[in-house]
Every structure is written in structure tokens, then in C-alpha cells.
Design a protein around this motif. Structure first.
Motif, PDB file in Angstrom:
ATOM      1  N   LYS A   1      -3.081   3.641 -15.093  1.00  0.00           N
ATOM      2  CA  LYS A   1      -2.182   4.893 -16.090  1.00  0.00           C
ATOM      3  C   LYS A   1      -0.988   5.103 -16.329  1.00  0.00           C
ATOM      4  N   MET A   2       0.322   4.443 -15.181  1.00  0.00           N
ATOM      5  CA  MET A   2       1.481   4.290 -14.893  1.00  0.00           C
ATOM      6  C   MET A   2       1.233   2.959 -16.128  1.00  0.00           C
ATOM      7  N   PHE A   3       1.181   2.558 -15.849  1.00  0.00           N
ATOM      8  CA  PHE A   3       1.295   1.261 -16.499  1.00  0.00           C
ATOM      9  C   PHE A   3       0.839   1.097 -18.421  1.00  0.00           C
ATOM     10  N   ASN A   4       0.338   1.831 -18.155  1.00  0.00           N
ATOM     11  CA  ASN A   4      -0.011   2.174 -19.930  1.00  0.00           C
ATOM     12  C   ASN A   4       1.244   2.820 -19.833  1.00  0.00           C
ATOM     13  N   ARG A   5       1.690   4.428 -19.829  1.00  0.00           N
ATOM     14  CA  ARG A   5       2.986   4.938 -19.921  1.00  0.00           C
ATOM     15  C   ARG A   5       3.575   3.979 -20.601  1.00  0.00           C
ATOM     16  N   ILE A   6       3.806   2.780 -19.902  1.00  0.00           N
ATOM     17  CA  ILE A   6       5.409   2.262 -19.537  1.00  0.00           C
ATOM     18  C   ILE A   6       4.829   1.444 -20.724  1.00  0.00           C
ATOM     19  N   THR A   7       3.767   0.741 -21.101  1.00  0.00           N
ATOM     20  CA  THR A   7       3.493   0.102 -22.327  1.00  0.00           C
ATOM     21  C   THR A   7       3.651   0.940 -23.420  1.00  0.00           C
ATOM     22  N   GLU A   8       4.009   2.225 -23.698  1.00  0.00           N
ATOM     23  CA  GLU A   8       2.976   2.759 -24.380  1.00  0.00           C
ATOM     24  C   GLU A   8       4.982   2.973 -25.104  1.00  0.00           C
ATOM     25  N   ALA A   9       5.883   3.171 -23.839  1.00  0.00           N
ATOM     26  CA  ALA A   9       7.796   3.165 -24.241  1.00  0.00           C
ATOM     27  C   ALA A   9       7.007   2.374 -24.765  1.00  0.00           C
ATOM     28  N   HIS A  10       6.727   1.071 -23.785  1.00  0.00           N
ATOM     29  CA  HIS A  10       7.629  -0.032 -24.715  1.00  0.00           C
ATOM     30  C   HIS A  10       7.160  -0.644 -26.572  1.00  0.00           C
ATOM     31  N   THR A  11       6.051  -0.171 -26.148  1.00  0.00           N
ATOM     32  CA  THR A  11       5.628  -0.332 -28.372  1.00  0.00           C
ATOM     33  C   THR A  11       6.798   0.412 -28.462  1.00  0.00           C
ATOM     34  N   ARG A  12       7.322   1.697 -28.584  1.00  0.00           N
ATOM     35  CA  ARG A  12       7.853   2.591 -28.974  1.00  0.00           C
ATOM     36  C   ARG A  12       9.174   1.545 -29.215  1.00  0.00           C
ATOM     37  N   ARG A  13       9.801   1.158 -28.139  1.00  0.00           N
ATOM     38  CA  ARG A  13      10.881   0.602 -28.493  1.00  0.00           C
ATOM     39  C   ARG A  13      11.444  -0.668 -29.298  1.00  0.00           C
ATOM     40  N   MET A  14       9.936  -1.502 -29.093  1.00  0.00           N
ATOM     41  CA  MET A  14       9.965  -2.350 -29.470  1.00  0.00           C
ATOM     42  C   MET A  14      10.179  -2.729 -31.166  1.00  0.00           C
ATOM     43  N   ALA A  15       9.431  -1.776 -31.684  1.00  0.00           N
ATOM     44  CA  ALA A  15       9.303  -0.873 -32.460  1.00  0.00           C
ATOM     45  C   ALA A  15      10.561  -0.397 -33.669  1.00  0.00           C
TER      46      ALA A  15
ATOM     47  N   ASP B   1       0.543  -1.812   0.048  1.00  0.00           N
ATOM     48  CA  ASP B   1       0.015   0.515   0.473  1.00  0.00           C
ATOM     49  C   ASP B   1       0.955   1.378  -0.505  1.00  0.00           C
ATOM     50  N   ALA B   2       1.898   0.647   0.473  1.00  0.00           N
ATOM     51  CA  ALA B   2       2.365   2.543   1.001  1.00  0.00           C
ATOM     52  C   ALA B   2       3.220   3.120  -0.801  1.00  0.00           C
ATOM     53  N   LEU B   3       3.958   1.977  -1.094  1.00  0.00           N
ATOM     54  CA  LEU B   3       4.443   2.336  -2.213  1.00  0.00           C
ATOM     55  C   LEU B   3       3.379   2.695  -2.784  1.00  0.00           C
ATOM     56  N   SER B   4       2.586   1.583  -2.879  1.00  0.00           N
ATOM     57  CA  SER B   4       1.294   2.006  -4.379  1.00  0.00           C
ATOM     58  C   SER B   4       0.746   3.544  -4.655  1.00  0.00           C
ATOM     59  N   ASN B   5       0.294   4.250  -3.061  1.00  0.00           N
ATOM     60  CA  ASN B   5       0.748   5.250  -2.823  1.00  0.00           C
ATOM     61  C   ASN B   5       0.995   6.401  -3.493  1.00  0.00           C
ATOM     62  N   LEU B   6       2.486   6.178  -3.165  1.00  0.00           N
ATOM     63  CA  LEU B   6       3.653   6.568  -3.146  1.00  0.00           C
ATOM     64  C   LEU B   6       4.311   6.632  -4.946  1.00  0.00           C
ATOM     65  N   LEU B   7       3.538   5.489  -5.693  1.00  0.00           N
ATOM     66  CA  LEU B   7       3.646   5.699  -7.281  1.00  0.00           C
ATOM     67  C   LEU B   7       2.658   6.967  -7.595  1.00  0.00           C
ATOM     68  N   VAL B   8       1.308   6.819  -7.037  1.00  0.00           N
ATOM     69  CA  VAL B   8       0.106   7.425  -7.617  1.00  0.00           C
ATOM     70  C   VAL B   8      -0.102   8.905  -7.581  1.00  0.00           C
ATOM     71  N   GLY B   9       0.955   9.549  -6.477  1.00  0.00           N
ATOM     72  CA  GLY B   9      -0.263  11.057  -6.590  1.00  0.00           C
ATOM     73  C   GLY B   9       0.978  11.410  -4.801  1.00  0.00           C
ATOM     74  N   GLY B  10       1.839  10.492  -4.541  1.00  0.00           N
ATOM     75  CA  GLY B  10       2.871  10.417  -3.465  1.00  0.00           C
ATOM     76  C   GLY B  10       2.600  10.541  -2.246  1.00  0.00           C
ATOM     77  N   ALA B  11       3.156  10.367  -0.565  1.00  0.00           N
ATOM     78  CA  ALA B  11       2.844   9.464   0.140  1.00  0.00           C
ATOM     79  C   ALA B  11       1.134  10.096   0.765  1.00  0.00           C
ATOM     80  N   GLN B  12       1.042  11.264   0.435  1.00  0.00           N
ATOM     81  CA  GLN B  12       0.078  12.243   1.247  1.00  0.00           C
ATOM     82  C   GLN B  12      -1.642  11.533   0.536  1.00  0.00           C
ATOM     83  N   VAL B  13      -1.340  10.899  -0.384  1.00  0.00           N
ATOM     84  CA  VAL B  13      -2.400  10.505  -1.158  1.00  0.00           C
ATOM     85  C   VAL B  13      -3.037   9.874  -0.327  1.00  0.00           C
TER      86      VAL B  13
END
Lengths: 242, 242
Positions: A222-236, A200-212
Motif C-alpha cells: 500500500k505504501m509503495f502504491n501511494r508513492i507510485t500514485e504521487a509519482h504519476t501525478r508529478r510526471m503529468a 525487518d526492523a525498518l520494515s516494521n517501522l514503515l508499516v505500522g510502528g515497531a510494535q507491529v
């Protein structure tokens, strides 16, 4: 991307230093989790690269993989020492991430040299994307460390050169490696989702800071989507359909 | 032990520097052979230590083995760079030693953590003995390098502590490991004899300097005896009969 620093008025791109932020027990727990995950990630990258060196078609290639493995170990050492310096037990901090990372590696054991190279490239790139996502949410001291261990270990260019050459020599190799790249990304996402669900603590930090407070699946998605899109570009860029 | 320097009047313990000695093609060939053997020895030690890390009972032990493997890689890099600097092809220089060293490792694959530790300890010690034997016969520049890569990578004390503790907890472990130590030494000698039989220039260097013509089996035998005696003393120190 927004920075916590601006909303808190500490200065653009800064949320303060470790001394200030670590007074918040949830922030502290999140950073210890993050450093533990990164440290075990580096240690297991060391192990896998060293093992994949056995597929190397020649001594120079074997040495190149061993060099990358050593660089991963140096990164591990920095993260390990930082955990100890902030009073955390490094082994304890790494333990929650052993099973997800070992699981990823068990399910994606390369069967030859090229699969090993694509895995090194994709793994390194995903790690770098993840480091970048998280760096903006960290205090200055932790961010400096994270950006330091993100430094290129030489995986990318080495793997790109070798894989492109192999596809050029035999275009059918490309189809097999494209499939392999999709499988790597799928398994990585599946293990990452497992970690997000459990930490939980790590996930909160990832999605908007520990105060969320609370756990925002949409933001994580959304974060996973950004990483997947970057992966797609790199594979190309590698000449592979993803 | 006699030094070539005294007989040649260059000064006690010195036979001159690389610039002077490398004009002799047989000396040059012997040093390239030696550096090639040491370099591949370090690279294969890296690989085996990294692989044996999988037996580690915990994260701290795994990290300790990875640290040693990284240290071996740094040594490999120094030897590799030196070969390139003297105009030799590092891969070509290592190639004659791939089969003997891979053969040694294939025949002595540890089946558990303690066998891996004893192998790391014994292997490191034999390598150190060998470096010491050969260092006195080398030019100043090559000797500095060889003594530099001989620097302790931490194998010895780590392995001794862990093995002693295991024997204390279960004395029957000692019998099995004593047998293992004998097998390691036997296989090491057998591969070393193979190298000696095949590499004339290197063998001549080992038994009395490159200027000794012909192949002196008696001198080689004496060197192997000295290394075996040192092994026996070390196994005793470890609490193992050899």
C-alpha cells in the motif's frame, strides 16, 4: 493517516521523544536503520548530482547542480552526526544500504542533461514522499531531524522549469523522458523491495510502528502504491505521460 | 614583499578599498578576471573532489572528500556573489578560465585514491600560494574575500595523513607518487603560463599592480619560481622527492 501518538495517548502526532522510545531495542534498531538509509541516500545523491553536473549546458546550470549537491551533503552531515550522537557507528548504519542505492544509480545512469534533471526531480520527490510516510511513525526528536533534511534543496522547481522548456522546444523529447521516468520508478521500487525484504526492523517501522510484529507485505505494498500514485501525478505535471 | 599601499601613502598593507580603486578600469578588469579565475577554480575543484570520492576505500573517506567538495562549493558561491555584487556577469568572468582549468584536470585525472589525495593536497597548496601572492596587491574589500576563501578546507592534513600512512605501509608507493607530484606541478605551471599570456590585466596585477604597464615575463617567472619552491618543500614534508 493514523498516528501512533493517539493510540498511545501521548498526544496527537507524538509517540514520545527519543529518550523514552529508544529504550525499546527494536525501535532503536529501526531508527538507526532508517537514519543509515537516509544518510547514504544523501551521500549518494551528492555524488550523482556532482557527476551529472558534467552534462550541464552552461556554467550557471553546472553551478545550480553543484549547489543542490552541496545541500544534499549538508543533509548527510546532519544524519551522520545524529547517528554518532545516539551512539551508533554511522558507517556501519549506512553499509546495508550501499548496495541497493549504488545498484539503483548504476542501473539509472543518465545519458544526458535532461535525463539527469528528471532523475534529480523524481529521486527527490520519491525521497520526500518516503520521508513523509515515515515521519508520522517516529519519536519527536527523530521526526524533527527527518523533516529538517526533507527541506527543499531546490531540485524540483529547477528541474521542472528546464524540462518543460525542453519539451516545449522539441515535443519529441517528452516521449523519451516519459519512458525514462517509468524506468526510474521501476528501479526505485525494485531496490526498495529488496531493502524491505532484508531489513525487518525498518520494515516494521514503515508499516505500522515497531510494535507491529511480523512482516506485513500488504501494508508495504500500500505504501509503495501511494508513492507510485504521487509519482504519476508529478510526471503529468511535468508534461510527461507515466 | 613590497606593498602598493606604502608607495601610495594609504597605509601599510593597504591600497585603498574597492570603491576607490574600481574607478580605474584596468584595475577593475584585473579583479573581475581574478575573481572569475578563482570562482571557476573552486567550481572545478568541487567537481573533481566529488568525482574522486568514487575511489574512496570506505564510507568515512568518501564522506571526507564530499565534505571538502562542499567547502569548495561554498567558496565558489562567495566569489560568484561578489562578482554579481560588483556588477560583473559571473559566467562571463569565469569563461576565459574554463579551458585552462578543464585542461589541467583532463591531463591530471587521478587513476586511484592516493593520486587523488596528492592532487587535492598539491592543488589546494598551489591555490593557497597563489592567493597569498596576489592578496597583497588587492584593495581591502577584495583582499578580505580572497583571504576568506583561502581558509583551509581540510584537504591538507587529511591528505598528508593518508599518504604518509600508505608510504609507511608500502615504501614503493612513494616513488610513484613523487612522479605524480612532479607531473601535477608541471601541468599547473603550463596552464598558468597560458593564462598569463592571454590575460594582460590579470598578469599586470600579479606582477606589480595594475599600474605597471606592459608585461613583465621576468616578474611572472619569479612568482612561478616561488610557488615551485614551496611545492618542493611540501612534497618533501609528505615524504616524497620532488
Amino acid at each position: 493517516m493514523e498516528t501512533q501518538g493517539e493510540t498511545q495517548g501521548i498526544g496527537a502526532g507524538s509517540i514520545g521523544d527519543w529518550a523514552g522510545r529508544s529504550a525499546d531495542p527494536e525501535y532503536r534498531a529501526a531508527v538507526v536503520d532508517l537514519l543509515g538509509a537516509l544518510a547514504y541516500g544523501e551521500l549518494s545523491a551528492f555524488e550523482r548530482l556532482a557527476e551529472d553536473a558534467k552534462f550541464a549546458p552552461g556554467l550557471a546550470d553546472k553551478a545550480a547542480l553543484a549547489r543542490m549537491a552541496s545541500a544534499e551533503f549538508q543533509h548527510f552531515q546532519l544524519l551522520h552526526d545524529r547517528l554518532a550522537a545516539v551512539g551508533a557507528d554511522p558507517d556501519e548504519a549506512m553499509t546495508p544500504f550501499v548496495e541497493p542505492l549504488d545498484g539503483f544509480h548504476r542501473l539509472t545512469a543518465p545519458s544526458d542533461w535532461l535525463e539527469g534533471l528528471v532523475k534529480a526531480y523524481v529521486g527527490d520527490a520519491i525521497a520526500t514522499d518516503f520521508y513523509r510516510e515515515v515521519a508520522v511513525r517516529l519519536d519527536d526528536d527523530t521526526r524533527d531531524l527527518v523533516l529538517g533534511v526533507m527541506a527543499d534543496t531546490g531540485h524540483a522547481q529547477f528541474a521542472v522549469d528546464k524540462v518543460r522548456q525542453a519539451i516545449q522546444e522539441n515535443p519529441r523529447v517528452g516521449g523519451r523522458l516519459a519512458l525514462w521516468g517509468r524506468r526510474l520508478m521501476g528501479e526505485a521500487l525494485s531496490q526498495a523491495q529488496r531493502v524491505v525484504a532484508e531489513r525487518d526492523a525498518l520494515s516494521n517501522l514503515l508499516v505500522g510502528g515497531a510494535q507491529v510484529q511480523g512482516f506485513d507485505l500488504v501494508e508495504v505494498g500500500k505504501m509503495f502504491n501511494r508513492i507510485t500514485e504521487a509519482h504519476t501525478r508529478r510526471m503529468a505535471a511535468l508534461g510527461l505521460a507515466s
